[in-house]
Design a protein around this motif. Structure first.
Motif, PDB file in Angstrom:
ATOM      1  N   ALA A  74       0.834  -1.212   0.000  1.00 46.52           N
ATOM      2  CA  ALA A  74       0.000   0.000   0.000  1.00 46.52           C
ATOM      3  C   ALA A  74       0.863   1.254   0.000  1.00 46.52           C
ATOM      4  O   ALA A  74       0.579   2.237  -0.700  1.00 46.52           O
ATOM      5  CB  ALA A  74      -0.928  -0.021   1.215  1.00 46.52           C
ATOM      6  N   GLU A  75       1.938   1.223   0.776  1.00 49.18           N
ATOM      7  CA  GLU A  75       2.841   2.379   0.829  1.00 49.18           C
ATOM      8  C   GLU A  75       3.512   2.598  -0.516  1.00 49.18           C
ATOM      9  O   GLU A  75       3.676   3.738  -0.976  1.00 49.18           O
ATOM     10  CB  GLU A  75       3.895   2.155   1.926  1.00 49.18           C
ATOM     11  CG  GLU A  75       4.827   3.356   2.107  1.00 49.18           C
ATOM     12  CD  GLU A  75       5.807   3.129   3.238  1.00 49.18           C
ATOM     13  OE1 GLU A  75       6.649   4.013   3.458  1.00 49.18           O
ATOM     14  OE2 GLU A  75       5.717   2.077   3.902  1.00 49.18           O
ATOM     15  N   SER A  77       2.285   1.726  -3.447  1.00 48.43           N
ATOM     16  CA  SER A  77       1.279   2.244  -4.365  1.00 48.43           C
ATOM     17  C   SER A  77       1.048   3.737  -4.133  1.00 48.43           C
ATOM     18  O   SER A  77       0.920   4.527  -5.074  1.00 48.43           O
ATOM     19  CB  SER A  77      -0.038   1.473  -4.189  1.00 48.43           C
ATOM     20  OG  SER A  77       0.142   0.106  -4.486  1.00 48.43           O
ATOM     21  N   GLN A  78       0.997   4.112  -2.860  1.00 52.30           N
ATOM     22  CA  GLN A  78       0.808   5.524  -2.531  1.00 52.30           C
ATOM     23  C   GLN A  78       1.984   6.363  -3.017  1.00 52.30           C
ATOM     24  O   GLN A  78       1.817   7.466  -3.551  1.00 52.30           O
ATOM     25  CB  GLN A  78       0.613   5.677  -1.020  1.00 52.30           C
ATOM     26  CG  GLN A  78       0.310   7.116  -0.590  1.00 52.30           C
ATOM     27  CD  GLN A  78       0.102   7.217   0.916  1.00 52.30           C
ATOM     28  OE1 GLN A  78       0.337   6.255   1.635  1.00 52.30           O
ATOM     29  NE2 GLN A  78      -0.348   8.359   1.365  1.00 52.30           N
ATOM     30  N   GLN A  79       3.199   5.841  -2.834  1.00 58.58           N
ATOM     31  CA  GLN A  79       4.393   6.567  -3.283  1.00 58.58           C
ATOM     32  C   GLN A  79       4.402   6.724  -4.796  1.00 58.58           C
ATOM     33  O   GLN A  79       4.764   7.773  -5.338  1.00 58.58           O
ATOM     34  CB  GLN A  79       5.660   5.825  -2.819  1.00 58.58           C
ATOM     35  CG  GLN A  79       6.960   6.552  -3.141  1.00 58.58           C
ATOM     36  CD  GLN A  79       7.038   7.887  -2.431  1.00 58.58           C
ATOM     37  OE1 GLN A  79       6.676   8.001  -1.259  1.00 58.58           O
ATOM     38  NE2 GLN A  79       7.498   8.905  -3.139  1.00 58.58           N
ATOM     39  N   ALA A  81       1.754   6.804  -6.702  1.00 59.94           N
ATOM     40  CA  ALA A  81       0.752   7.818  -7.037  1.00 59.94           C
ATOM     41  C   ALA A  81       1.302   9.222  -6.806  1.00 59.94           C
ATOM     42  O   ALA A  81       1.090  10.136  -7.611  1.00 59.94           O
ATOM     43  CB  ALA A  81      -0.513   7.586  -6.210  1.00 59.94           C
TER      44      ALA A  81
END
Length: 302
Positions: A74-75, A77-79, A81
């Motif tokens: 998740a981290e 993917s967030q990075q 984005a």
């Protein structure tokens, strides 16, 4: 000492609770498999080939690692984005900067072109004015020369004209004598020639030439041609010399408007019932008849 001290204990060591639980789980799984096989049919039936995988010791301890992996994913993917958003912002900034640079260059080119056009216009205007001033100076120089020649000729031929007029009728002789008395000569001729050469110049308060004058500035400059220095102010100029009547004027006399000690305007009498003066901003330097604006008085300095 006890007799059983050297007898080893037959008790089995106590197993830990975790090992017991593990063995119970494995046993439960085996029993469950047997029960499923018995329920499927008689002993002559085909053997059961499908088994149920029981959790092993390794899989039982991976809960924490899975949560960490999910969190890491998740981290990531967030990075990703955030990185994509940053790249989008950077691309937009580059595009905007390019547009602004293009716009600034176009504006700079426009201003440079306007400045060049303005410089060219000013240069052309200066050249035009210089040509006009040169032509005007040449015209004034010719006018001064012609006036000086006429004045000198009239002065030199005065006697012969007078004797020739005596054979004519009395009226004609008197008229010739009157016109001859109006012709300027010497210093008066230089003053009159200069004043007439400035006709057409503009009127500017405080102007002293060479192309713009006020009334006293023109009178002062004209008398300077005869080597006479006059005060700059009109009432001071009209206070000099001696008073003369308007019926006894000679070329070069200074006309004034107002009182002699408090005149507000001056001009130069040029003969023939006319004067030259820097009147106002509307008319500039003009040659007018005395009847156009009768003066209050006159003074003679020559």
């Amino acid at each position: 000492m006890s007799h059983s001290a050297h007898i080893p204990s037959h008790r089995k060591p106590r197993r830990s609770a975790s090992k017991l639980a593990l063995r119970a789980g494995v046993a439960g799984g085996v029993l469950g498999t047997i029960a499923v096989a018995g329920a499927a049919g008689p002993a002559s039936a085909d053997p059961v080939t499908e088994t149920i995988e029981m959790p092993t010791l390794g899989s039982l301890g991976t809960g924490t690692g899975l949560a960490s992996a999910v969190a890491a994913s998740a981290e990531a993917s967030q990075q990703e984005a955030l990185d994509q958003n940053l790249r989008s912002l950077e691309n937009a900034a580059v595009l905007n900067a390019s547009k602004e640079a293009t716009k600034a260059k176009a504006e700079a080119d426009r201003k440079a072109a306007a400045e060049r056009a303005e410089k060219a216009r000013l240069k052309a205007e200066q050249e035009r004015r210089a040509a006009e001033e040169a032509a005007e100076r040449a015209s004034r120089s010719r006018a001064r020369t012609q006036l000086a020649t006429v004045a000198t000729t009239a002065s030199d031929d005065g006697g012969s004209s007078s004797s020739g007029g005596s054979s004519s009728d009395g009226g004609s002789g008197a008229s010739t004598g009157e016109e001859r008395s109006q012709a300027p000569s010497g210093s008066a001729a230089a003053i009159v020639a200069f004043a007439r050469a400035q006709v057409g110049d503009s009127y500017v308060t405080g102007g002293t030439g060479p192309n713009s004058w006020d009334c006293s500035g023109l009178v002062q400059a004209a008398y300077r041609q005869a080597g006479i220095d006059l005060p700059r102010i009109s009432y001071e100029q009209s206070s000099m010399g001696t008073s003369v009547s308007l019926g006894n004027l000679q070329p070069g006399d200074i006309l004034y408007w107002g009182s002699r000690s408090g005149s507000y305007h001056v001009a130069i009498y040029v003969g023939g019932g006319k004067y030259v003066g820097a009147q106002n901003s509307s008319t500039g330097v003009v040659e007018r008849s005395l009847d156009w604006d009768p003066p209050s008085g006159a003074v003679r300095i020559l």
